[in-house]
Design an enzyme around this catalytic site. Structure first.
Site, PDB file in Angstrom:
ATOM      1  N   GLY A  34       0.781  -1.232   0.000  1.00  0.00           N
ATOM      2  CA  GLY A  34       0.000   0.000   0.000  1.00  0.00           C
ATOM      3  C   GLY A  34       0.806   1.273   0.000  1.00  0.00           C
ATOM      4  CD  GLN A  35       6.793   2.821   0.418  1.00  0.00           C
ATOM      5  OE1 GLN A  35       7.157   1.660   0.336  1.00  0.00           O
ATOM      6  NE2 GLN A  35       7.613   3.804   0.727  1.00  0.00           N
ATOM      7  CB  THR A  36       0.690   5.893  -2.440  1.00  0.00           C
ATOM      8  OG1 THR A  36       0.575   6.648  -1.229  1.00  0.00           O
ATOM      9  CG2 THR A  36      -0.406   4.835  -2.493  1.00  0.00           C
ATOM     10  CG  HIS A  92       5.377   7.806   4.710  1.00  0.00           C
ATOM     11  ND1 HIS A  92       5.739   7.340   3.467  1.00  0.00           N
ATOM     12  CD2 HIS A  92       4.036   7.677   4.774  1.00  0.00           C
ATOM     13  CE1 HIS A  92       4.663   6.956   2.801  1.00  0.00           C
ATOM     14  NE2 HIS A  92       3.615   7.136   3.582  1.00  0.00           N
ATOM     15  CG  HIS A 142       0.886   6.184   8.268  1.00  0.00           C
ATOM     16  ND1 HIS A 142       0.141   7.181   7.682  1.00  0.00           N
ATOM     17  CD2 HIS A 142       1.505   5.529   7.254  1.00  0.00           C
ATOM     18  CE1 HIS A 142       0.295   7.132   6.371  1.00  0.00           C
ATOM     19  NE2 HIS A 142       1.130   6.133   6.082  1.00  0.00           N
TER      20      HIS A 142
END
Length: 134
Positions: free
Chosen positions: A99-101, A106, A108
């Site tokens: 799901g890394q866009t 980074h 969360h």
């Protein structure tokens, strides 16, 4: 294209975390900074971002990993003071399949509040529908 600054930070000119948002820094240390997520999951949702451009947590140096966790602790104290959440989720999307866009590591830090979901059990297992409850 990447640029190496006098500080030793490596930045990508095509990366949004390298080129914008530094003016929105809430907390920082030598290797990382924290800023609010522009699309927050909950009030106070912070991103903990290394200053050096790299994609994966597995590419972080030991000093960077230490600095990231130190900043997570500092961010938690900051959010406890500001918003007094009831809990936290800490998450990393590592790779497009996960799901890394934005291909700059980074982390969360998502404050959680009593009643924000009907049943929070299973927490991060909810990234795959139907797997949260077991």
């Amino acid at each position: 294209m990447t640029t190496i600054f006098e500080s030793g930070d490596i930045m990508s000119e095509s990366c949004i975390f390298c080129t914008t948002g530094r003016e929105e820094v809430v907390l920082e240390n030598r290797y990382a900074y924290a800023r609010y997520d522009k699309n927050p999951v909950s009030p106070g949702h912070l991103l903990i971002i290394p200053k050096r451009h790299f994609r994966s947590v597995f590419e972080a140096t030991e000093p960077e990993l230490s600095a990231l966790w130190d900043l997570i602790r500092e961010a938690r104290s900051f959010l406890d003071e500001e918003l007094a959440p009831d809990g936290y989720n800490i998450g990393i999307n590592d790779g497009a399949t996960a799901g890394q866009t934005i291909m700059h590591l980074h982390i969360h830090l998502i404050p959680r509040y009593a009643g924000d979901t009907n049943d929070p059990r299973g927490g991060v297992r909810g990234v795959i529908p139907g797997k949260q409850q077991y």
